[in-house]
Design an enzyme around this catalytic site. Structure first.
Site, short mmCIF file in Angstrom:
data_model
loop_
_atom_site.label_atom_id
_atom_site.label_comp_id
_atom_site.label_asym_id
_atom_site.label_seq_id
_atom_site.Cartn_x
_atom_site.Cartn_y
_atom_site.Cartn_z
N ASP A 41 86.58 34.37 70.81
CA ASP A 41 86.29 35.37 71.83
C ASP A 41 84.98 35.10 72.55
O ASP A 41 84.88 35.27 73.76
CB ASP A 41 86.23 36.76 71.20
CG ASP A 41 87.61 37.24 70.80
OD1 ASP A 41 87.73 38.33 70.24
OD2 ASP A 41 88.59 36.49 71.06
N TYR A 44 85.38 32.47 75.14
CA TYR A 44 86.17 33.00 76.26
C TYR A 44 85.29 33.91 77.13
O TYR A 44 85.27 33.79 78.36
CB TYR A 44 87.37 33.77 75.70
CG TYR A 44 88.25 34.36 76.77
CD1 TYR A 44 89.28 33.62 77.33
CD2 TYR A 44 88.07 35.68 77.21
CE1 TYR A 44 90.10 34.16 78.31
CE2 TYR A 44 88.88 36.22 78.18
CZ TYR A 44 89.89 35.48 78.73
OH TYR A 44 90.69 36.01 79.70
N GLU A 120 109.81 75.50 89.87
CA GLU A 120 108.46 76.05 89.73
C GLU A 120 107.76 76.08 91.09
O GLU A 120 108.10 75.29 91.97
CB GLU A 120 107.61 75.14 88.80
CG GLU A 120 108.16 74.99 87.42
CD GLU A 120 107.43 73.90 86.63
OE1 GLU A 120 106.35 73.45 87.07
OE2 GLU A 120 107.96 73.49 85.59
N LYS A 122 105.06 75.05 93.64
CA LYS A 122 104.19 73.90 93.80
C LYS A 122 102.84 74.43 94.26
O LYS A 122 102.70 74.95 95.37
CB LYS A 122 104.77 72.93 94.84
CG LYS A 122 103.98 71.65 94.96
CD LYS A 122 104.75 70.64 95.81
CE LYS A 122 104.05 69.30 95.84
NZ LYS A 122 102.72 69.35 96.44
N ASP A 124 99.13 74.37 95.55
CA ASP A 124 98.41 73.46 96.44
C ASP A 124 96.94 73.40 96.02
O ASP A 124 96.12 74.18 96.47
CB ASP A 124 98.54 73.94 97.89
CG ASP A 124 98.17 72.85 98.87
OD1 ASP A 124 97.97 71.70 98.43
OD2 ASP A 124 98.06 73.16 100.06
N ARG A 143 93.14 63.03 89.03
CA ARG A 143 94.24 62.07 89.10
C ARG A 143 93.74 60.66 89.39
O ARG A 143 94.26 59.69 88.86
CB ARG A 143 95.21 62.52 90.19
CG ARG A 143 96.38 61.60 90.35
CD ARG A 143 97.40 62.19 91.32
NE ARG A 143 98.56 61.33 91.39
CZ ARG A 143 98.63 60.24 92.14
NH1 ARG A 143 97.61 59.90 92.89
NH2 ARG A 143 99.71 59.50 92.14
N GLU A 182 97.18 72.05 87.77
CA GLU A 182 96.62 72.08 89.12
C GLU A 182 95.44 73.05 89.15
O GLU A 182 95.59 74.21 88.77
CB GLU A 182 97.73 72.53 90.08
CG GLU A 182 97.48 72.22 91.52
CD GLU A 182 97.95 70.81 91.93
OE1 GLU A 182 98.38 70.01 91.07
OE2 GLU A 182 97.84 70.52 93.13
N TYR A 234 101.39 72.96 84.12
CA TYR A 234 102.84 72.91 84.32
C TYR A 234 103.53 71.78 83.57
O TYR A 234 104.72 71.58 83.71
CB TYR A 234 103.19 72.80 85.80
CG TYR A 234 102.47 71.66 86.50
CD1 TYR A 234 102.80 70.35 86.23
CD2 TYR A 234 101.46 71.92 87.43
CE1 TYR A 234 102.14 69.30 86.85
CE2 TYR A 234 100.80 70.89 88.05
CZ TYR A 234 101.14 69.58 87.76
OH TYR A 234 100.49 68.55 88.36
N LYS A 301 112.65 70.36 88.59
CA LYS A 301 112.61 69.36 87.53
C LYS A 301 113.87 69.45 86.68
O LYS A 301 114.30 70.56 86.36
CB LYS A 301 111.40 69.60 86.61
CG LYS A 301 110.08 69.66 87.35
CD LYS A 301 108.94 70.07 86.43
CE LYS A 301 107.66 70.15 87.28
NZ LYS A 301 106.51 70.64 86.51
N LYS A 325 109.40 70.97 100.21
CA LYS A 325 108.22 71.43 100.94
C LYS A 325 108.61 72.53 101.94
O LYS A 325 109.58 72.35 102.70
CB LYS A 325 107.58 70.26 101.72
CG LYS A 325 107.10 69.13 100.84
CD LYS A 325 105.91 69.53 99.97
CE LYS A 325 104.60 69.47 100.71
NZ LYS A 325 104.06 68.14 100.86
N CYS A 419 79.02 81.62 134.66
CA CYS A 419 78.90 81.25 133.25
C CYS A 419 78.62 82.50 132.41
O CYS A 419 77.71 83.26 132.72
CB CYS A 419 77.75 80.25 133.08
SG CYS A 419 77.33 79.96 131.35
N CYS A 422 74.73 82.09 131.00
CA CYS A 422 73.53 82.12 131.85
C CYS A 422 73.78 82.71 133.24
O CYS A 422 72.84 82.92 134.00
CB CYS A 422 72.94 80.72 131.98
SG CYS A 422 73.97 79.62 132.98
N CYS A 437 79.75 74.96 133.61
CA CYS A 437 78.50 75.59 134.00
C CYS A 437 77.53 74.45 134.32
O CYS A 437 77.29 73.60 133.47
CB CYS A 437 77.95 76.44 132.85
SG CYS A 437 76.20 76.82 133.02
N CYS A 442 71.17 76.20 130.37
CA CYS A 442 71.98 77.33 129.90
C CYS A 442 71.87 77.46 128.37
O CYS A 442 72.06 76.48 127.65
CB CYS A 442 73.43 77.10 130.32
SG CYS A 442 74.63 78.14 129.49
#
Ligand code: IVH
Length: 713
Positions: A41, A44, A120, A122, A124, A143, A182, A234, A301, A325, A419, A422, A437, A442
């Site tokens: 080792d 190497y 289930e 989902k 966000d 993740r 989540e 989940y 699922k 979705k 305007c 102003c 303007c 202004c």
């Protein structure tokens, strides 16, 4: 080989590296395939070390198949890396009943008609993996790239609903388990957080998902703790069940998770037919608005785990699950009024004031109407019932008017003649959509100009948000961006919601901005048609603002990427007496721009100086402290003509700066990885681009290697 024995030139280094790679490949084969190693080792490791050192010194010799490129996927530096017990895959999406029917048929072909599903919500938010050992929460990870995530244990521990120890009541706790779930933020917590952000003069988060993700990745767990995060779990990943045995289905797994005291969303249903699934979806397409958190679909699922195993997974996603979705959200509401805002260029922007309506997770009460033509085309009137949606999930827009709902009491909108800030008479340039303007003094324009100047991509003055700028302008402390540099801590401390500490911080942030590179200053000045990219081109070509100011339209238009329209706008800007004075005052206030900043690539330009040939700031000898302009030919040769893609954050510079650096050396920075990409530079939190680079076998550099390549180390 000792460092001093290392080859000194690139060609020799490349040859030696090839030799080392061949040796290492040979020993890999002996060890892994034939199981008959010939070296120990330590020998190497010595080969690998030598190769790594060579590649560090000469990053340009790295090849995609180098053994050093096998391991990587660099998540955020400050967080440790965690390899997930099983990869965290994503889900295929379905957008219609037909697509779900196709999914159901595929499943039935493999496992037969005796199939059940679990439907289930989902959630966000941000997916995370939680590891419990003998019932104790030992690790939480994001993740990441699916294989390796970031260790965010300390932050997740601050989530109150996350048990630090599993309940041992009834079902025995497993020896080891990785739980998937989540992290999310409720609408209430999101609203509170954004109010606090605004009070601190900081950017609000665009949606609860971004807020949750930002909070989990906070370096200081105390900040995470203050952010009211929540979690739903989940799923089970790696499970070493112990005496309790393992659940045989998703439905049973949800039950087990619940019994162990983990928060499991109550709105899941076991379905035995597609019709039941469709009914569940229909129910939640409506009812999701009653929930205090965001769901963007329904996950379906296959229930039985043996069925799931039979179906298997692709590299990306399981074949036993699909995410339906919900369609992009639209809502109906009424236009109470149409008001007019004034932008930094003086453009008058009509804005619809709406009856507040919940849309894709946030309450919407304003929508930009862009300009008078837009209103005329859509025939939007005050009092109209309209359909709004969110462009890119963030910016609310009026899609159409519900004309059938008109009563006759609706009032057409007229662009004001004066305007609203102003009172100057407004002008409309023929051929342009905007009404403007013309008064550069202004107050509304002043405010917007300062806001733009201080923004992150311009001078990046942290803490100088709209609420503070408004007070500074209305109290007459600041009229233009040069005035910022004369503010005192006492003046700032006198503003609302400002203490001595935040005042000192703001003054320090303003002070720090004196050294921003020229391209940021040019962008920050808000010259029409000069966006970030054009500003970078100008900075590189002219090197100093002085040179730029004296350039005529023709000279400007001869610069690659600068068209006649841009050239004229730049000339007009610098001809304006007011603007010239502003630049002199900035210089006098010590805004050094190019001086300290290597604006590399401006090799042909004269040595960098302060704007408008200003006297050097006190303490600055005038030449600029940084020898950055002296980029060697060797560095230039390495970078010129090469295409770079940056992913993730770098510690030593912003991504913009890194891209500008590459461009200044004659390279190209693009945003997507393709076969034409020469290098991918992966910083903290690098994501899908890194994976893509691996797929295509494109060399990946870390920050250190990148800095060496561009001669910054
Ligand atoms: S199951 C193999 N169930 O949706 C993937 N995911 O691409 C298993 N998500 O970011 C995922 N709610 O974190 C599953 N009830 C739920 C979910 C859920 C939200 C997220 C998940 C991932 C994305 C799927």
């Amino acid at each position: 080989m000792d460092r001093q024995d290392m080859p000194g030139d690139v060609a020799a280094a490349r040859a030696r590296a090839e030799e080392l790679r061949a040796l290492i490949r040979h020993h890999d084969y002996l060890y892994y395939v034939l199981d008959r190693p010939e070296i120990d080792d330590a020998a190497y490791d010595a080969l690998m070390r030598e190769l790594r050192e060579l590649e560090e010194r000469f990053p340009e010799i790295i090849t995609p198949d180098s053994p050093t490129q096998r391991v990587s996927g660099r998540p955020a530096a400050p967080f440790g890396r965690v390899r997930h017990a099983e990869p965290m895959l994503s889900l295929d999406n379905a957008f219609s009943a037909d697509e779900l029917r196709a999914f159901d048929q595929r499943v039935r072909r493999v496992v037969g008609d005796d199939v059940a599903y679990v439907a289930e919500l989902k959630i966000d938010g941000l997916s995370i993996a939680l590891t419990y050992e003998d019932g104790v929460f030992v690790r939480g990870a994001t993740r990441g790239d699916g294989e390796v995530g970031e260790d965010v244990t300390a932050n997740l521990r601050t989530i109150r609903s996350l048990p630090l120890r599993l309940r041992d009541a009834g079902r025995p706790v497993p020896r080891r388990v990785e739980v998937r779930g989540e992290v999310y933020m409720t609408f209430d917590a999101f609203r509170r957080l954004n109010e606090e952000q605004a009070a601190r003069g900081q950017q609000p988060f665009a949606n609860p998902r971004n807020a949750a993700a930002g909070s989990v990745r906070q370096l200081d767990p105390a900040v995470t703790a203050s952010r009211s995060l929540d979690i739903w779990v989940y799923g089970l990943a790696a499970l070493d069940p112990g005496p309790g045995g393992a659940p045989a289905s998703q439905w049973e797994a949800l039950q087990a998770l619940r019994e162990w005291g983990l928060p499991v969303n109550p709105h899941a249903r076991r379905c035995t037919s597609l019709d039941e699934i469709l009914a569940f979806i229909e129910e939640w397409a409506e009812r999701r608005h009653e929930l205090p958190y965001l769901t963007d679909g329904i996950v379906i699922k296959v229930d039985r785990f043996d069925h799931q195993r039979a179906l298997g997974a692709t590299a990306r996603s399981p074949r036993w699950a699909v995410a339906y979705k919900f369609p992009a959200e639209k809502a109906r509401t009424r236009v109470r009024d149409i008001i007019v805002g004034v932008g930094r260029t003086g453009a008058l922007t009509p804005v619809a004031v709406l009856d507040p309506v919940l849309l894709a997770g946030t309450t919407v009460s304003r929508a930009s109407l862009h300009n008078a033509d837009y209103i005329r085309e859509k025939d939007i009137r005050i009092g109209d019932l309209v359909v709004v949606h969110k462009a890119g999930e963030i910016i609310p827009e009026v899609v159409e008017v519900v004309k059938e709902a008109r009563t006759g009491a609706e009032r057409p909108f007229r662009m004001p003649d004066h305007c609203p800030s102003c009172g100057s008479r407004v002008v409309r340039v023929p051929g342009e959509a905007a009404t403007r303007c013309p008064n550069a003094a202004c107050p509304a324009q002043q405010l917007e100009r300062i806001r733009h100047f201080a923004s992150r991509d311009a001078m990046d003055i942290e803490g100088l948000g709209p609420a503070i700028i408004e007070q500074l302008v209305s109290r007459g402390l600041v009229r233009d961006v040069a005035d910022l540099y004369h503010l005192t801590a006492e003046q700032v401390a006198g503003l609302e919601r400002m203490g001595p500490k935040s005042a000192a911080n703001l003054i320090a942030a303003i002070d720090a901005s004196r050294d921003r590179p020229l391209r940021r200053l040019l962008y920050g000045l808000g010259i029409r048609f000069v966006g970030e990219r054009v500003a970078a081109v100008l900075a590189r070509h002219f090197g100093t603002i002085d040179r730029l100011m004296t350039a005529g339209a023709e000279e400007l238009a001869a610069v690659p990427d600068i068209g006649a329209r841009i050239a004229e706008s730049i000339v007009a800007f610098f001809q304006d007496e007011h603007n010239r004075r502003l630049i002199q005052r900035l210089a006098a206030a010590g805004v050094r721009a190019a001086a300290g900043e290597p604006e590399p690539g401006s090799a042909g330009a004269p040595a960098a100086e302060g704007p408008a040939g200003a006297a050097p700031a006190p303490g600055d000898p005038g030449g600029g402290p940084d020898g950055g302009l002296a980029v060697s030919e060797e560095v230039r040769a390495r970078v010129a003509g090469k295409t770079f893609v940056f992913t993730g954050g770098l510690a030593s510079m912003t991504r913009d700066e890194a891209q500008a650096l590459v461009e200044a050396l004659g390279g190209r920075a693009t945003s997507s990885v393709s076969r034409k990409t020469d290098y991918v530079v992966a910083g903290e939190g690098a994501g899908s681009k890194l994976a893509r680079a691996r797929e295509l076998g494109i060399p990946v550099l870390d920050e250190e290697q990148f800095l060496r390549l561009v001669g910054r180390k």
